[in-house]
Design a protein around this motif. Sequence first.
Motif, short mmCIF file in Angstrom:
data_model
loop_
_atom_site.label_atom_id
_atom_site.label_comp_id
_atom_site.label_asym_id
_atom_site.label_seq_id
_atom_site.Cartn_x
_atom_site.Cartn_y
_atom_site.Cartn_z
N LEU A 9 27.19 26.24 24.39
CA LEU A 9 28.06 27.47 24.38
C LEU A 9 29.87 27.33 24.46
O LEU A 9 30.92 28.43 24.39
CB LEU A 9 27.36 28.37 25.27
N TYR A 10 30.03 26.97 25.48
CA TYR A 10 31.57 26.13 25.80
C TYR A 10 32.08 26.27 24.78
O TYR A 10 32.91 26.18 24.61
CB TYR A 10 31.23 25.27 27.42
N TRP A 11 31.62 24.74 24.09
CA TRP A 11 32.16 24.45 23.05
C TRP A 11 32.56 25.88 21.82
O TRP A 11 33.67 24.96 21.11
CB TRP A 11 32.48 22.81 22.75
N MET A 12 31.55 26.43 21.62
CA MET A 12 31.35 26.92 20.14
C MET A 12 32.79 27.82 20.92
O MET A 12 33.37 28.09 20.03
CB MET A 12 29.95 27.83 20.55
N SER A 13 32.38 28.80 21.98
CA SER A 13 33.25 29.65 21.90
C SER A 13 34.91 28.91 22.27
O SER A 13 35.87 29.12 21.65
CB SER A 13 33.21 29.69 23.94
N PRO A 158 25.10 32.66 29.99
CA PRO A 158 25.08 31.89 29.10
C PRO A 158 26.96 32.66 28.76
O PRO A 158 28.04 32.27 28.07
CB PRO A 158 24.03 32.69 28.19
N TYR A 159 26.95 34.41 28.72
CA TYR A 159 27.46 34.86 28.45
C TYR A 159 29.14 34.58 29.25
O TYR A 159 30.22 33.86 28.81
CB TYR A 159 27.79 36.09 28.98
N THR A 160 28.42 33.75 30.27
CA THR A 160 29.52 33.43 31.32
C THR A 160 30.57 31.87 31.34
O THR A 160 32.00 31.65 31.19
CB THR A 160 29.05 33.55 33.01
N PHE A 161 29.59 31.43 30.20
CA PHE A 161 29.88 29.95 30.14
C PHE A 161 30.71 30.00 28.70
O PHE A 161 32.12 29.37 28.28
CB PHE A 161 28.96 28.40 29.80
N MET A 243 43.97 32.52 33.25
CA MET A 243 43.00 32.32 34.30
C MET A 243 42.99 32.58 35.05
O MET A 243 41.35 32.48 36.59
CB MET A 243 44.01 31.43 35.42
N ASN A 244 42.45 34.24 35.69
CA ASN A 244 42.22 34.82 36.51
C ASN A 244 40.54 35.24 35.52
O ASN A 244 39.73 35.59 36.76
CB ASN A 244 43.11 36.70 36.22
N HIS A 245 40.61 35.32 34.20
CA HIS A 245 39.12 35.42 33.68
C HIS A 245 38.20 34.17 33.97
O HIS A 245 36.90 34.57 33.80
CB HIS A 245 39.31 36.14 32.67
N VAL A 246 38.52 33.17 33.87
CA VAL A 246 38.67 31.70 34.07
C VAL A 246 37.58 32.02 35.66
O VAL A 246 36.75 31.76 35.62
CB VAL A 246 39.56 30.92 33.88
N MET A 247 38.69 32.53 36.32
CA MET A 247 38.19 31.99 37.79
C MET A 247 36.87 33.42 37.63
O MET A 247 36.30 32.76 38.80
CB MET A 247 39.39 32.83 38.76
N GLU A 248 36.97 34.58 37.51
CA GLU A 248 35.79 35.58 37.16
C GLU A 248 34.71 35.05 37.29
O GLU A 248 33.41 35.44 37.08
CB GLU A 248 36.43 36.59 36.84
N ALA A 249 34.76 33.79 35.44
CA ALA A 249 33.61 33.81 35.25
C ALA A 249 33.10 32.78 35.55
O ALA A 249 31.89 32.76 35.88
CB ALA A 249 34.04 33.43 33.63
N VAL A 250 33.66 31.93 36.60
CA VAL A 250 33.32 31.15 37.20
C VAL A 250 32.27 31.39 38.70
O VAL A 250 31.18 31.47 38.72
CB VAL A 250 33.90 29.82 37.57
N TYR A 251 32.93 32.34 38.66
CA TYR A 251 32.71 33.44 40.35
C TYR A 251 31.34 33.47 39.93
O TYR A 251 30.12 33.91 40.34
CB TYR A 251 33.38 34.29 40.90
N ASN A 252 30.87 34.13 38.54
CA ASN A 252 29.98 34.81 37.79
C ASN A 252 28.51 33.78 37.29
O ASN A 252 27.63 34.12 38.25
CB ASN A 252 30.07 35.54 36.55
N VAL A 253 29.40 32.75 37.71
CA VAL A 253 28.82 31.01 36.80
C VAL A 253 27.25 31.11 38.54
O VAL A 253 26.54 30.66 38.64
CB VAL A 253 28.85 30.60 36.43
#
Length: 320
Positions: A9-13, A158-161, A243-253
């Motif tokens: 999922l990560y590399w598809m994105s 899956p969405y967050t990755f 980068m704010n959204h990267v942080m938010e996504a990792v936080y959600n993971v």
Amino acid sequence: MLSRVADSLYWMSRNIERAENNARVLSVQLIHMLEATNKESADRDWEEILEVCASSEDYYELYDRLDRETLIQYLTISPLNVNSLMNSMIYARENARATRDILPEELWEVLNEFHLSQKDWQELPNTRQHTQDYLKKVITTSMTLQGVIESSMTRGTPYTFIKVGKWLERAEKTARILNVTCEKNIKETNVGTNHYYYWLTALQFLNGYDAYIKEHPPTMESKHVLSFLIKEETFPRSIRYCMNHVMEAVYNVEGGKISHYSEDLFQMLEVIQNEIYETDIEEMDMEQLMSFLDHFQDRCMTVSRMFSETYYLIEPVHAK
């Protein structure tokens, strides 16, 4: 979720985002090429496109000189270039196929339709119009895929990755484009060149001209453009926004909690956020800005490595 699924999922994105970004850069450059009056200047522009697309070193390992038609083919449909648009979309499809049971069916249909049509594109005449049509197809396919993801996927792991891959890839591309533009400004400071064109091009590469000009009409000052593309909180291709959204996504993971295995990753992301926030863009000269952008690109590679190690992903051999 299995680590191999998360990895796909990560590399598809990342590959979908990479293909769209590079297609947009090439599309803008092809239009500018029609307006170029100086061949030497036009050739330098193509050198910079290779740098923006992270393909310069590999290109010169295969070819001993810069030839525009060869270069365009290398960046679009060459199987020899791991970062070509064709290969990026193939990698995205392969990763999507490995996770079809998790992804919306429409996403697979869009990717597969593009894959089938891509075979036909390779057999068509290598004309400028054909190339532009192909670039537009890549861009619209990417935007359609992102629309499917946003409108059809539940906001689970899956969405967050997928989101981490997208925002990290986008942040790195923004930094790379700005770095190349700053270097160009330094090289041509004393030759009487109109630098308005450079910053206009950077904004067009990042699909940010309309958004910028509505905030700063009718100026095109380098400091304002750099500040907008690095620190603007509301523009979705600025480094800070990404980068704010990267942080938010990792936080959600992590479900809103920092675990012992993810602590180092969170600390690195916080350091990056602070570096962006504390940097005074308007007080820095071009060389200082280049150092900042180089440093940020190194940070992006570090975050990618740490993210992969934290969640047991496998960095593919074609990842760059």
